[in-house]
Design a protein around this motif. Structure first.
Motif, PDB file in Angstrom:
ATOM      1  N   LEU A  73      12.543   4.380   2.663  1.00  0.00           N
ATOM      2  CA  LEU A  73      11.083   4.461   2.721  1.00  0.00           C
ATOM      3  C   LEU A  73      10.432   3.478   1.749  1.00  0.00           C
ATOM      4  CD1 LEU A  73      10.596   8.294   3.096  1.00  0.00           C
ATOM      5  CD2 LEU A  73      10.221   6.538   4.817  1.00  0.00           C
ATOM      6  N   ALA A  74      11.021   3.294   0.582  1.00  0.00           N
ATOM      7  CA  ALA A  74      10.490   2.310  -0.360  1.00  0.00           C
ATOM      8  C   ALA A  74      10.596   0.902   0.230  1.00  0.00           C
ATOM      9  CB  ALA A  74      11.230   2.392  -1.687  1.00  0.00           C
ATOM     10  N   GLY A  75      11.708   0.617   0.875  1.00  0.00           N
ATOM     11  CA  GLY A  75      11.855  -0.671   1.541  1.00  0.00           C
ATOM     12  C   GLY A  75      10.874  -0.837   2.687  1.00  0.00           C
ATOM     13  N   ALA A  76      10.601   0.262   3.396  1.00  0.00           N
ATOM     14  CA  ALA A  76       9.631   0.215   4.494  1.00  0.00           C
ATOM     15  C   ALA A  76       8.228  -0.094   3.975  1.00  0.00           C
ATOM     16  CB  ALA A  76       9.643   1.528   5.261  1.00  0.00           C
ATOM     17  N   VAL A  77       7.883   0.413   2.806  1.00  0.00           N
ATOM     18  CA  VAL A  77       6.579   0.102   2.212  1.00  0.00           C
ATOM     19  C   VAL A  77       6.499  -1.389   1.894  1.00  0.00           C
ATOM     20  CG1 VAL A  77       5.132   0.459   0.172  1.00  0.00           C
ATOM     21  CG2 VAL A  77       6.142   2.409   1.323  1.00  0.00           C
ATOM     22  N   ARG A  90       3.575   1.962  -5.418  1.00  0.00           N
ATOM     23  CA  ARG A  90       3.381   2.598  -4.103  1.00  0.00           C
ATOM     24  C   ARG A  90       4.724   2.807  -3.408  1.00  0.00           C
ATOM     25  NH1 ARG A  90      -1.134   3.096  -0.489  1.00  0.00           N
ATOM     26  NH2 ARG A  90      -0.455   3.115   1.677  1.00  0.00           N
ATOM     27  N   ALA A  91       5.602   1.828  -3.491  1.00  0.00           N
ATOM     28  CA  ALA A  91       6.926   1.969  -2.891  1.00  0.00           C
ATOM     29  C   ALA A  91       7.707   3.081  -3.577  1.00  0.00           C
ATOM     30  CB  ALA A  91       7.683   0.652  -2.971  1.00  0.00           C
ATOM     31  N   LEU A  92       7.639   3.136  -4.888  1.00  0.00           N
ATOM     32  CA  LEU A  92       8.343   4.171  -5.627  1.00  0.00           C
ATOM     33  C   LEU A  92       7.798   5.563  -5.309  1.00  0.00           C
ATOM     34  CD1 LEU A  92      10.477   4.760  -7.830  1.00  0.00           C
ATOM     35  CD2 LEU A  92       8.608   4.650  -9.472  1.00  0.00           C
ATOM     36  N   SER A  93       6.482   5.706  -5.294  1.00  0.00           N
ATOM     37  CA  SER A  93       5.904   7.026  -5.014  1.00  0.00           C
ATOM     38  C   SER A  93       6.184   7.471  -3.582  1.00  0.00           C
ATOM     39  CB  SER A  93       4.404   7.018  -5.295  1.00  0.00           C
ATOM     40  OG  SER A  93       3.720   6.149  -4.423  1.00  0.00           O
ATOM     41  N   THR A  94       6.143   6.550  -2.638  1.00  0.00           N
ATOM     42  CA  THR A  94       6.464   6.902  -1.249  1.00  0.00           C
ATOM     43  C   THR A  94       7.927   7.273  -1.116  1.00  0.00           C
ATOM     44  OG1 THR A  94       4.753   5.395  -0.463  1.00  0.00           O
ATOM     45  CG2 THR A  94       6.378   6.108   1.142  1.00  0.00           C
ATOM     46  N   GLY A  95       8.807   6.527  -1.767  1.00  0.00           N
ATOM     47  CA  GLY A  95      10.236   6.824  -1.708  1.00  0.00           C
ATOM     48  C   GLY A  95      10.574   8.165  -2.334  1.00  0.00           C
ATOM     49  N   VAL A  96       9.981   8.451  -3.483  1.00  0.00           N
ATOM     50  CA  VAL A  96      10.255   9.728  -4.151  1.00  0.00           C
ATOM     51  C   VAL A  96       9.720  10.886  -3.320  1.00  0.00           C
ATOM     52  CG1 VAL A  96       9.656  11.122  -6.177  1.00  0.00           C
ATOM     53  CG2 VAL A  96      10.420   8.772  -6.462  1.00  0.00           C
ATOM     54  N   LEU A  97       8.476  10.772  -2.837  1.00  0.00           N
ATOM     55  CA  LEU A  97       7.902  11.845  -2.026  1.00  0.00           C
ATOM     56  C   LEU A  97       8.684  12.037  -0.725  1.00  0.00           C
ATOM     57  CD1 LEU A  97       5.684  13.949  -1.611  1.00  0.00           C
ATOM     58  CD2 LEU A  97       4.305  12.147  -0.551  1.00  0.00           C
ATOM     59  N   PHE A 155       1.186   7.994   3.077  1.00  0.00           N
ATOM     60  CA  PHE A 155       1.393   9.231   3.827  1.00  0.00           C
ATOM     61  C   PHE A 155       1.550   8.972   5.322  1.00  0.00           C
ATOM     62  CE2 PHE A 155      -0.961  10.601   0.024  1.00  0.00           C
ATOM     63  CZ  PHE A 155      -0.043  11.503  -0.474  1.00  0.00           C
ATOM     64  N   PHE A 156       0.894   7.941   5.840  1.00  0.00           N
ATOM     65  CA  PHE A 156       1.002   7.619   7.258  1.00  0.00           C
ATOM     66  C   PHE A 156       2.411   7.129   7.596  1.00  0.00           C
ATOM     67  CE2 PHE A 156      -3.491   7.194   6.226  1.00  0.00           C
ATOM     68  CZ  PHE A 156      -4.042   8.046   7.173  1.00  0.00           C
ATOM     69  N   LEU A 157       3.019   6.424   6.662  1.00  0.00           N
ATOM     70  CA  LEU A 157       4.394   5.970   6.858  1.00  0.00           C
ATOM     71  C   LEU A 157       5.365   7.144   6.916  1.00  0.00           C
ATOM     72  CD1 LEU A 157       6.311   3.470   6.966  1.00  0.00           C
ATOM     73  CD2 LEU A 157       6.573   3.777   4.534  1.00  0.00           C
ATOM     74  N   LEU A 158       5.081   8.195   6.166  1.00  0.00           N
ATOM     75  CA  LEU A 158       5.947   9.374   6.187  1.00  0.00           C
ATOM     76  C   LEU A 158       5.942  10.051   7.555  1.00  0.00           C
ATOM     77  CD1 LEU A 158       5.112  10.893   2.692  1.00  0.00           C
ATOM     78  CD2 LEU A 158       7.126   9.581   3.354  1.00  0.00           C
ATOM     79  N   VAL A 159       4.792  10.050   8.219  1.00  0.00           N
ATOM     80  CA  VAL A 159       4.712  10.628   9.571  1.00  0.00           C
ATOM     81  C   VAL A 159       5.534   9.789  10.547  1.00  0.00           C
ATOM     82  CG1 VAL A 159       3.152  11.224  11.458  1.00  0.00           C
ATOM     83  CG2 VAL A 159       2.463  11.647   9.100  1.00  0.00           C
TER      84      VAL A 159
END
Length: 167
Positions: free
Chosen positions: A102-106, A135-142, A31-35
């Motif tokens: 975002l998945a790549g960023a994770v 984690r990469a998949l969930s961050t990318g999808v969200l 979630f911090f990466l999304l910000v």
């Protein structure tokens, strides 16, 4: 407007991280990466990097209180710079592309943290591959879903529904 947006985003990230941690979710989104990615969306690196500092420090305080303070902050600043550079160089408008970035960023974030822990403490502790992929998949999808929701003209739709009700 942007500092308030970062403060609200970080507050929501802390609440979501604590909530999913209490539920024992094995691979929650970052979630911090999304910000940080939200601030990097305009293609300007300095605000994205400045958002990465408190995001990383909060993540350090929540997730790894016994480790070196500032590891996540360094990686979030680096990710903010990289995402802002990509945002300045190319136009990314599809939610699938945003999710992929975002998945790549994770993955870059995890590699940076693993390298920093290896260099600074001498501990080579890579994350579990399935957990990192989840984690990469969930961050990318969200992130893709949030980006798609931010592009919907909610205000115009609300006004149109109000005009229809009035007639």
């Amino acid at each position: 407007m942007k500092p308030l947006r970062v403060a609200i985003g970080l507050s929501l990230a802390v609440l979501a991280t604590l909530g999913l941690g209490a539920l024992n979710v094995p691979a929650p989104p970052d979630f911090f990466l999304l910000v940080v990615a939200d601030m990097a969306r305009g293609g300007v690196a300095i605000p994205a990097m400045l958002a990465g500092l408190p995001a990383g420090l909060l993540e350090d305080a929540l997730l790894a209180p016994g480790r070196l303070l500032g590891l996540h902050a360094f990686s979030k600043i680096l990710i903010g710079y990289l995402l802002a550079t990509v945002g300045a160089r190319m136009v990314v408008e599809k939610p699938v592309a945003v999710g992929g970035l975002l998945a790549g960023a994770v993955l870059v974030d995890a590699a940076t943290l693993t390298f920093l822990l290896w260099v600074l403490k001498g501990d080579y502790l890579p994350p579990a591959p399935w957990r990192l992929a989840a984690r990469a998949l969930s961050t990318g999808v969200l992130g893709g879903l949030l980006y798609a929701a931010s592009r919907v003209p909610w205000k115009q739709r609300r006004e149109a529904r109000r005009r229809v009700r009035m007639t």
